[in-house]
Design a protein around this motif. Structure first.
Motif, short mmCIF file in Angstrom:
data_model
loop_
_atom_site.label_atom_id
_atom_site.label_comp_id
_atom_site.label_asym_id
_atom_site.label_seq_id
_atom_site.Cartn_x
_atom_site.Cartn_y
_atom_site.Cartn_z
N HIS A 90 62.44 -2.05 40.43
CA HIS A 90 62.22 -0.72 40.39
C HIS A 90 63.16 -0.05 39.46
CE1 HIS A 90 60.02 -0.90 44.48
NE2 HIS A 90 61.24 -1.89 44.25
N ALA A 91 62.74 1.03 38.83
CA ALA A 91 63.65 1.94 38.00
C ALA A 91 63.25 3.40 37.90
CB ALA A 91 63.31 1.50 36.61
N PHE A 92 64.43 4.16 38.34
CA PHE A 92 64.13 5.56 38.75
C PHE A 92 65.03 6.34 37.47
CE2 PHE A 92 63.76 3.25 42.75
CZ PHE A 92 62.72 3.67 43.27
N VAL B 184 63.24 7.28 45.86
CA VAL B 184 64.14 5.96 46.15
C VAL B 184 63.78 5.40 47.44
CG1 VAL B 184 66.41 5.04 46.10
CG2 VAL B 184 65.87 6.84 44.34
N TYR B 185 64.06 6.14 48.31
CA TYR B 185 63.95 5.58 49.91
C TYR B 185 62.64 5.05 50.14
CZ TYR B 185 64.06 5.42 54.74
OH TYR B 185 63.98 4.62 56.02
N GLU B 186 61.29 5.69 49.76
CA GLU B 186 60.00 5.07 50.07
C GLU B 186 59.88 3.81 49.30
OE1 GLU B 186 57.93 6.01 52.54
OE2 GLU B 186 59.47 7.70 53.07
N THR C 16 77.34 7.37 45.77
CA THR C 16 77.57 8.05 46.91
C THR C 16 76.35 9.07 47.25
OG1 THR C 16 80.14 7.67 47.17
CG2 THR C 16 79.17 9.67 48.15
N TYR C 17 75.68 9.77 46.26
CA TYR C 17 74.82 10.65 46.45
C TYR C 17 73.67 9.80 46.79
CZ TYR C 17 71.10 13.77 45.09
OH TYR C 17 69.88 14.44 45.08
N THR C 18 73.28 8.71 46.44
CA THR C 18 72.27 7.98 46.56
C THR C 18 72.25 7.66 48.09
OG1 THR C 18 71.60 7.42 44.54
CG2 THR C 18 70.87 6.00 46.10
N GLY D 4 68.91 14.69 51.46
CA GLY D 4 69.54 13.54 52.29
C GLY D 4 69.20 12.21 51.74
N GLY D 5 70.47 11.39 51.84
CA GLY D 5 70.41 10.03 51.34
C GLY D 5 69.80 8.99 52.25
N ILE D 6 70.24 7.68 51.72
CA ILE D 6 69.44 6.67 52.16
C ILE D 6 70.03 6.56 53.84
CG2 ILE D 6 69.70 4.16 52.33
CD1 ILE D 6 69.28 4.31 49.10
#
Length: 178
Positions: A49-51, A60-62, A91-93, A107-109
């Protein structure tokens, strides 16, 4: 469950305001409609995956984590491993934009996993599933020191990750698997 045990995703964050102020340039970009990242103009790297900088927390989560949560509730082990240099966006992710972001799009992971785990376990319980125990660790490895960020008393306590002869992984301060 798919046979692939490890998948690698990369998330390229946008420049920070101070980087823009100092005229820093973007040197990493995601190739459109692909899972490749270009470093400079000549080096391409492929990932599962590349975001790019405009990808949302939900994207990212899905794509990367929700399938792990679904497998986790079915009894499989799951790990999300964030790696990168200081300031790269780990940290943000993982934790999101701010403390009160549990239901927010930023909201993060961690927020999303907690929400989905208990939602899915609640659904299983309604369908007559057996009692479930949830154990969570939030481990940080920084400068070769390991800390459990959920355990208040590990700031100066040395942690070790160990595996028993049955392949169960645990730590030395609780004896429980994580």
């Amino acid at each position: 469950m798919n046979e692939v045990c490890v998948r690698v995703a990369v998330r390229v964050r946008p420049l920070l305001p101070k980087e823009v102020l100092h005229n820093h340039k973007v040197c990493v970009r995601v190739v459109p409609d692909s899972t490749q990242v270009m470093v400079g103009t000549e080096r391409a790297f492929s990932f599962d995956h590349a975001f790019g900088p405009t990808a949302s927390q939900d994207d990212v989560y899905e794509s990367c984590v929700r399938p792990l949560v679904e497998s986790l509730v079915e009894g499989y082990n799951a790990t999300v491993f964030a790696y990168g240099q200081t300031g790269s966006g780990k940290t943000y992710t993982l934790r999101g934009g701010h403390v009160a972001s549990l239901l927010d799009e930023q909201g993060g992971i961690i927020d999303r996993v907690a929400q989905d785990v208990f939602l899915l376990l609640g659904q299983k319980k309604q369908n007559g599933a057996a009692q479930t125990t949830v154990r969570v660790s939030y481990i940080e490895l920084h400068r070769e020191e390991l800390r459990d960020l959920l355990e208040l008393h590990t700031n100066h306590k040395e942690l070790h990750i160990r595996e028993d002869d049955r392949g169960n992984t645990g730590n030395n301060h609780s004896g429980q698997c994580f």
